[in-house]
Design a protein around this motif. Structure first.
Motif, PDB file in Angstrom:
ATOM      1  N   PRO A 391      68.228 -38.526  54.794  1.00 44.39           N
ATOM      2  CA  PRO A 391      68.100 -39.849  55.435  1.00 44.39           C
ATOM      3  C   PRO A 391      67.099 -39.837  56.588  1.00 44.39           C
ATOM      4  O   PRO A 391      66.301 -40.775  56.741  1.00 44.39           O
ATOM      5  CB  PRO A 391      69.526 -40.133  55.949  1.00 44.39           C
ATOM      6  CG  PRO A 391      70.416 -39.287  55.103  1.00 44.39           C
ATOM      7  CD  PRO A 391      69.638 -38.064  54.783  1.00 44.39           C
ATOM      8  N   ASN A 392      67.109 -38.779  57.374  1.00 42.46           N
ATOM      9  CA  ASN A 392      66.171 -38.699  58.505  1.00 42.46           C
ATOM     10  C   ASN A 392      64.735 -38.523  58.010  1.00 42.46           C
ATOM     11  O   ASN A 392      63.808 -39.174  58.507  1.00 42.46           O
ATOM     12  CB  ASN A 392      66.567 -37.536  59.419  1.00 42.46           C
ATOM     13  CG  ASN A 392      65.784 -37.541  60.709  1.00 42.46           C
ATOM     14  OD1 ASN A 392      65.685 -38.565  61.372  1.00 42.46           O
ATOM     15  ND2 ASN A 392      65.191 -36.409  61.047  1.00 42.46           N
ATOM     16  N   LEU A 419      70.688 -43.595  51.171  1.00 41.16           N
ATOM     17  CA  LEU A 419      70.815 -42.130  51.271  1.00 41.16           C
ATOM     18  C   LEU A 419      71.962 -41.748  52.205  1.00 41.16           C
ATOM     19  O   LEU A 419      72.663 -40.759  51.980  1.00 41.16           O
ATOM     20  CB  LEU A 419      69.509 -41.523  51.792  1.00 41.16           C
ATOM     21  CG  LEU A 419      68.379 -41.413  50.769  1.00 41.16           C
ATOM     22  CD1 LEU A 419      67.069 -41.096  51.460  1.00 41.16           C
ATOM     23  CD2 LEU A 419      68.698 -40.331  49.742  1.00 41.16           C
ATOM     24  N   MET A 420      72.142 -42.540  53.219  1.00 41.56           N
ATOM     25  CA  MET A 420      73.178 -42.244  54.217  1.00 41.56           C
ATOM     26  C   MET A 420      74.573 -42.352  53.608  1.00 41.56           C
ATOM     27  O   MET A 420      75.459 -41.574  53.937  1.00 41.56           O
ATOM     28  CB  MET A 420      73.009 -43.254  55.366  1.00 41.56           C
ATOM     29  CG  MET A 420      73.705 -42.907  56.637  1.00 41.56           C
ATOM     30  SD  MET A 420      73.050 -41.425  57.358  1.00 41.56           S
ATOM     31  CE  MET A 420      74.566 -40.654  57.865  1.00 41.56           C
ATOM     32  N   ARG A 421      74.737 -43.316  52.716  1.00 38.79           N
ATOM     33  CA  ARG A 421      76.091 -43.567  52.173  1.00 38.79           C
ATOM     34  C   ARG A 421      76.292 -42.959  50.793  1.00 38.79           C
ATOM     35  O   ARG A 421      77.258 -43.272  50.119  1.00 38.79           O
ATOM     36  CB  ARG A 421      76.372 -45.082  52.076  1.00 38.79           C
ATOM     37  CG  ARG A 421      76.015 -45.900  53.288  1.00 38.79           C
ATOM     38  CD  ARG A 421      76.784 -45.532  54.535  1.00 38.79           C
ATOM     39  NE  ARG A 421      76.132 -46.148  55.696  1.00 38.79           N
ATOM     40  CZ  ARG A 421      76.193 -45.686  56.928  1.00 38.79           C
ATOM     41  NH1 ARG A 421      76.868 -44.579  57.193  1.00 38.79           N
ATOM     42  NH2 ARG A 421      75.575 -46.289  57.919  1.00 38.79           N
ATOM     43  N   ARG A 422      75.387 -42.114  50.308  1.00 34.41           N
ATOM     44  CA  ARG A 422      75.511 -41.592  48.940  1.00 34.41           C
ATOM     45  C   ARG A 422      76.724 -40.655  48.852  1.00 34.41           C
ATOM     46  O   ARG A 422      77.111 -40.040  49.845  1.00 34.41           O
ATOM     47  CB  ARG A 422      74.233 -40.857  48.519  1.00 34.41           C
ATOM     48  CG  ARG A 422      74.009 -39.555  49.230  1.00 34.41           C
ATOM     49  CD  ARG A 422      72.723 -38.909  48.821  1.00 34.41           C
ATOM     50  NE  ARG A 422      72.463 -37.776  49.710  1.00 34.41           N
ATOM     51  CZ  ARG A 422      71.393 -37.020  49.671  1.00 34.41           C
ATOM     52  NH1 ARG A 422      70.448 -37.263  48.800  1.00 34.41           N
ATOM     53  NH2 ARG A 422      71.218 -36.010  50.502  1.00 34.41           N
TER      54      ARG A 422
ATOM     55  N   ARG B  59      72.520 -32.006  36.996  1.00 35.57           N
ATOM     56  CA  ARG B  59      72.636 -33.464  36.792  1.00 35.57           C
ATOM     57  C   ARG B  59      72.121 -34.195  38.026  1.00 35.57           C
ATOM     58  O   ARG B  59      71.392 -35.181  37.920  1.00 35.57           O
ATOM     59  CB  ARG B  59      74.092 -33.839  36.510  1.00 35.57           C
ATOM     60  CG  ARG B  59      74.543 -33.522  35.083  1.00 35.57           C
ATOM     61  CD  ARG B  59      75.794 -34.329  34.711  1.00 35.57           C
ATOM     62  NE  ARG B  59      76.930 -34.038  35.579  1.00 35.57           N
ATOM     63  CZ  ARG B  59      77.812 -33.065  35.371  1.00 35.57           C
ATOM     64  NH1 ARG B  59      77.697 -32.292  34.310  1.00 35.57           N
ATOM     65  NH2 ARG B  59      78.805 -32.866  36.198  1.00 35.57           N
ATOM     66  N   THR B  60      72.488 -33.677  39.202  1.00 36.60           N
ATOM     67  CA  THR B  60      72.016 -34.294  40.459  1.00 36.60           C
ATOM     68  C   THR B  60      70.497 -34.272  40.511  1.00 36.60           C
ATOM     69  O   THR B  60      69.846 -35.243  40.887  1.00 36.60           O
ATOM     70  CB  THR B  60      72.582 -33.514  41.677  1.00 36.60           C
ATOM     71  OG1 THR B  60      73.977 -33.407  41.529  1.00 36.60           O
ATOM     72  CG2 THR B  60      72.253 -34.198  42.986  1.00 36.60           C
ATOM     73  N   MET B  61      69.947 -33.133  40.101  1.00 39.63           N
ATOM     74  CA  MET B  61      68.489 -32.970  40.147  1.00 39.63           C
ATOM     75  C   MET B  61      67.793 -33.970  39.218  1.00 39.63           C
ATOM     76  O   MET B  61      66.810 -34.596  39.606  1.00 39.63           O
ATOM     77  CB  MET B  61      68.144 -31.536  39.732  1.00 39.63           C
ATOM     78  CG  MET B  61      66.683 -31.201  39.823  1.00 39.63           C
ATOM     79  SD  MET B  61      66.462 -29.442  39.609  1.00 39.63           S
ATOM     80  CE  MET B  61      67.147 -29.212  38.027  1.00 39.63           C
ATOM     81  N   LEU B  62      68.331 -34.124  38.037  1.00 39.37           N
ATOM     82  CA  LEU B  62      67.696 -35.031  37.076  1.00 39.37           C
ATOM     83  C   LEU B  62      67.774 -36.489  37.536  1.00 39.37           C
ATOM     84  O   LEU B  62      66.972 -37.312  37.132  1.00 39.37           O
ATOM     85  CB  LEU B  62      68.333 -34.875  35.685  1.00 39.37           C
ATOM     86  CG  LEU B  62      68.104 -33.519  35.016  1.00 39.37           C
ATOM     87  CD1 LEU B  62      68.834 -33.440  33.685  1.00 39.37           C
ATOM     88  CD2 LEU B  62      66.618 -33.249  34.807  1.00 39.37           C
TER      89      LEU B  62
END
Lengths: 422, 304
Positions: A391-392, A419-422, B59-62
Motif C-alpha cells: 500500500p505504501n 491494497l490496504m483492505r485485501r 494462485r496469489t501470484m497468478l
C-alpha cells in the motif's frame, strides 16, 4: 643449544600464560548506519575506535552500511537467524518493522539512567510504553520547506504566509530560469514522507489521520485524502513544483537548492547539514508549509514528525548479560554530551534527548532554526511510519503518477485502499 | 571377472560420490528447499513455525498484476538479449573477423569495455544520463528547440523498457561479440576462400557459411542469454530509483526481492518470494528447452 631450547620453552610458557590469563573480550556484533564518506559513518568509526581504546575488554564488531544496503542486510540477517547484538533501528513501520517481526525488540527503559537521559523526551514505542531504541534526538521532522531567503528577496518577495504567496512567485522564478520548489520526486518516499504527510494532516485537521486510516477508522478513498492527493496535481498545474521533479533524485534535489536553481526545497530536517554552499546555507530559512488552501485550523502551521531512529540493543544482545552490559556501556559513550553536540552541529538531529544538556551558543544558524521549528510547530504523523509494504509503495508511485499526469487522485486513492483492505 | 566389477564399482563410486554430494548440498538442496518453502506460509522471523498451504502462493501470484507486469518486462529483456545482443554481437564479430574496418582492435576493445565496469557503476551512469535536465534531456532540448523537453520514457510503464533495453545491449553485446569472434577464429579459412572462388559475396559468406557453422555457438549463447536475462537484477535495480520508475521497470527478480524483503504487509512474503523464484527457474528452463528444440529443428550443430 641447551640454553636456546630452555629460552624457547620459557617464551612458549610465558605466551601460553598470557593467553590463558587474559580475559576474553566481550564481542558486541553491531549493525551500524553510515558510509565512509558521510558524517554518520565518519563519526561512527571515530567513536568506536575511541571507545575500544578506553575499553580494551570490549570489541564492537560492526558492519557499516547505508541506505538500501542497510535495509537489505537487516532483512537478510534476521531471516538467517543472525541477529546482531546492537543495531541502528527505528520503532515505526519502516525502520522498526523487521525488528518487530523478528521479535528482536528489547525494552531499554529499565536500563536507562533517568539522570542521564531525559525520558520525557523519548516517546513510548511499544504498547506498554517500552523504548525499543534510544533515539538520536527528539522527533524527526520530515516535512520542512527550506527557503533560500536571499534568492526569494532578489525576486522581490518575502517569506510566504500562504500557498498563494508561493504561486505568486512562479512567473518571476520562471523568467529567471529557476524552479520554485525543488523535490527529489524520483524517490517515491519523498512524496509521502516529506510532502503528503503534511498535506493530509493540514487538510483533515487531524494529526493522527494516517494511523486511523491504517486501523480502518478512515479510508484512503475519503474525500479529504483524495483532495489532498489532488493538491499535488494543483501544485504541478500552478507551476509550484515542476513535473520534471519526478526525475530528480535525492542528490540532484540537494544540488539544485545548494546551487541556487530553486527558491525552495522540500526535504526532512536531516538534510540541513548537507547544504554545501555556505552562502546558501547562511541564507536558508527552515519553515513549516505556509497556509494551504482548505486547511483546518487544528493543524495549521504543523509539521509531520516521526520518532527519531537511533541505536538499540536487540533481544539477541540482551540474552547474554555481559554482551548487553557492554552494548549499553557503548551506547552511553555514543550518546555522550560531546558526541550529541557534534550531531547537533552536523545537523543530524533536531534536539538532544539528554538531561542537563547545555546547547552551545555557537551553533550554526540552521541548527538553531531547526530547534526553533521543533519547539514551535505542532507535530503530525508521517505516513510511512504507519503505512508499509505494497500500500505504501503504491501510494508513493501513485503520487509520482499524479505529478507526471498519468493518474488521477481518485485512481490512486482507490488502489491504495484496495491494497490496504485485501 | 567379479573382482574386476567390484573394483570398477568402487572406483566409480569413489569418483562420483564426492561430486554428487557437493551437488546435492549446494544445488539440489536449495532448489528442493525453495520448492517446499513455496508450498508453506513459512516466515523465518516467526520462530520457525509453518503450515502447508498447497499452491496458495502460486494462485496469489497468478492473480497479482505486479507479477504479470514483471513477467512482461522480463520477456522484453529476454527478447532484447536474444534478438538484440546476440545478432549485433555476431555481426560485429564478423566485421572484425573479416577485417571489414580499420583499427579492429580498437573497436573490439571499445565494444567489450562495459564488461570491465561494475554493473552498479554502469547503472548509475545510465540513470544520470536519463535524469531531469541530464545529458539526454539537454540533447533533446537542443534538437527540439524546446527548453522544457525532458527524456521521460522511464516514467511510463509502456516505454520504460526502451532505454533499459538500449542499456542492456550496450552492456552485454561486447561479451557475445568476443564469444563469436573466438569461435570464428577457429574456423577453417579455406572454406571461406573456397566460397569466394565459387563466387560467393560477403552476405552469402555470412548467411550461408558462417552462420550455419556457428549455429551451435548461437544456441549456447541463447541459453546463456535467456538464463542471464531471467535472473538479471543488478543493472535494472541500479538504473532505477525506488518508486514509480522501479515499479515500471520491475522484472521478476526485483519483484521477488521487493516481495520477500520489503513487503511487511504480507506475513507470508518469504514463501511468496520462493514461489516467484521457482517460477523464474521454471520459465528459464522452459525457454531454454524451447530454444534447444528450435535449434534442433533448424538442424543446429556445428558441422565440422
Amino acid at each position: 643449544m641447551k640454553k636456546a631450547a630452555l629460552l624457547l620453552a620459557g617464551l612458549l610458557l610465558l605466551s601460553a600464560a598470557v593467553v590463558l590469563t587474559a580475559a576474553p573480550k566481550v564481542v558486541v556484533k553491531t549493525m551500524a548506519y553510515g558510509d565512509n564518506s558521510n558524517p554518520e559513518g565518519v563519526n561512527w568509526l571515530r567513536i568506536v575506535a575511541a571507545f575500544e581504546k578506553a575499553n580494551p575488554d570490549i570489541d564492537i564488531d560492526f558492519e557499516l552500511l547505508y541506505d538500501e544496503a542497510y535495509h537489505q542486510k537487516v532483512v537478510a540477517r534476521l531471516a538467517a537467524g543472525d541477529a546482531p547484538h546492537l543495531a541502528y533501528m527505528g520503532a515505526d513501520a519502516r525502520w522498526g518493522a523487521p525488528w518487530k517481526e523478528a521479535s528482536q525488540q528489547f525494552d531499554h527503559k529499565p536500563f536507562m539512567d533517568s539522570k542521564y537521559y531525559d525520558l520525557k523526551l523519548i516517546p513510548p514505542m511499544g504498547p506498554k510504553g517500552e523504548i525499543w531504541e534510544i533515539p538520536l534526538g527528539t522527533s524527526n521532522i520530515t516535512t520542512v520547506l527550506y527557503m533560500n531567503q536571499k534568492l526569494v528577496k532578489s525576486l522581490g518577495f518575502t517569506a510566504p504566509k500562504t500557498y498563494q504567496d508561493i504561486v505568486a512567485m512562479v512567473p518571476a522564478a520562471k523568467a529567471k530560469g529557476l524552479d520554485v520548489i525543488s523535490i527529489d520526486g524520483a524517490d517515491g518516499w519523498a512524496w509521502g514522507s516529506c510532502l503528503m504527510s503534511s498535506i493530509i494532516a493540514r487538510m483533515s485537521g487531524d494529526p493522527n489521520w494516517v494511523s486511523k486510516a491504517v486501523a480502518g477508522k478512515n479510508k484512503f478513498t475519503d474525500k479529504v485524502f483524495v483532495d489532498s492527493l489532488d493538491f499535488i496535481a494543483r501544485m504541478i498545474k500552478d507551476g509550484v513544483i515542476a513535473s520534471k521533479s519526478v526525475m530528480v533524485d535525492y542528490g540532484a534535489n540537494l544540488s539544485n537548492f545548494s546551487n541556487e536553481k530553486a527558491l525552495f526545497m522540500i526535504q526532512g530536517q536531516w538534510i540541513a547539514g548537507s547544504i554545501e554552499n555556505p552562502e546558501v546555507a547562511d541564507n536558508t530559512v527552515m519553515m513549516a508549509w505556509p497556509k494551504l488552501p482548505g486547511e483546518k485550523a487544528a493543524t495549521a502551521g504543523s509539521v509531520a514528525a516521526a520518532i527519531s531512529v537511533g541505536y538499540g540493543v536487540t533481544k539477541a544482545g540482551a540474552a547474554d548479560p555481559k554482551v548487553r552490559d557492554a552494548a549499553l556501556k557503548f551506547l552511553q559513550y555514543f550518546y555522550s554530551h560531546e558526541e550529541t553536540t557534534q550531531r547537533l552541529r552536523d545537523g543530524a538531529i533536531v534536539a538532544p534527548v539528554l538531561k542537563n544538556f547545555v546547547v552551545p551558543d555557537d551553533l550554526p544558524g540552521l541548527v538553531k532554526q531547526k530547534v526553533g521549528l521543533a519547539q514551535k510547530a505542532k507535530n503530525t504523523e508521517v505516513i510511512d511510519a504507519f503505512l508499509s509494504g505494497a500500500p505504501n509503495d503504491t501510494l508513493n508511485a501513485g503520487m509520482q503518477k499524479i505529478a507526471s499526469g498519468q493518474a488521477t487522485a481518485q485512481q490512486v486513492a482507490a488502489e491504495v485502499e484496495a491494497l490496504m483492505r485485501r | 571377472m567379479k573382482k574386476k566389477d567390484n573394483q570398477a564399482l568402487a572406483a566409480y563410486l569413489g569418483l562420483v560420490i564426492p561430486g554428487l554430494a557437493v551437488y546435492l548440498v549446494i544445488v539440489a538442496y536449495p532448489i528442493l528447499y525453495s520448492l517446499w518453502l513455496s508450498l508453506t506460509d513459512f516466515n523465518p522471523n516467526r520462530g520457525g513455525s509453518w503450515s502447508f498451504v498447497g499452491l496458495l502462493q502460486y494462485r496469489t501470484m497468478l492473480r497479482d498484476p505486479a507479477f504479470w507486469h514483471a513477467l512482461k518486462n522480463n520477456l522484453v529483456v529476454v527478447a532484447v538479449s536474444v534478438f538484440g545482443q546476440i545478432p549485433i554481437g555476431f555481426a560485429l564479430a564478423y566485421i572484425l573477423f573479416r577485417k571489414l574496418v580499420r583499427a579492429g582492435i580498437f573497436y573490439q576493445s571499445m565494444v567489450f569495455f562495459p564488461n570491465f565496469l561494475s554493473t552498479i557503476v554502469i547503472g548509475t551512469l545510465w540513470k544520470r544520463l536519463f535524469q531531469a535536465d541530464g545529458p539526454v534531456a539537454r540533447l533533446l532540448q537542443l534538437l527540439s528547440g524546446n527548453p522544457n523537453a525532458q527524456f521521460d520514457l522511464m516514467l511510463r510503464a509502456e516505454t520504460v523498457m526502451y532505454p533499459i533495453g538500449f542499456a542492456l545491449i550496450w552492456m552485454y553485446t561486447g561479451l557475445y561479440m568476443v564469444v563469436f569472434l573466438a569461435n570464428m577464429q577457429k574456423l577453417d579459412l579455406n572454406l571461406i576462400e573456397a566460397a569466394k572462388i565459387d563466387g560467393a559475396n560477403e552476405p552469402q559468406i555470412f548467411f550461408r557459411l558462417i552462420v550455419p557453422l556457428l549455429s551451435g555457438t548461437v544456441l549456447v549463447s541463447t541459453t546463456l542469454a535467456i538464463a542471464g536475462s531471467l535472473r538479471g537484477f543488478d543493472l535494472i535495480f541500479a538504473m532505477t530509483t525506488q518508486g514509480l520508475v522501479r515499479m515500471n521497470a520491475e522484472v521478476l527478480p526485483i519483484f521477488m526481492y521487493r516481495t520477500a524483503f520489503q513487503d511487511y504487509s504480507n506475513p507470508m512474503r518469504f514463501a511468496y518470494g520462493s514461489a516467484i523464484s521457482n517460477v523464474i527457474v521454471f520459465i528459464s528452463m522452459a525457454l531454454i528447452l524451447l530454444s534447444n528444440y528450435v535449434g534442433r529443428k533448424l538442424r543446429a550443430g556445428e558441422e565440422h
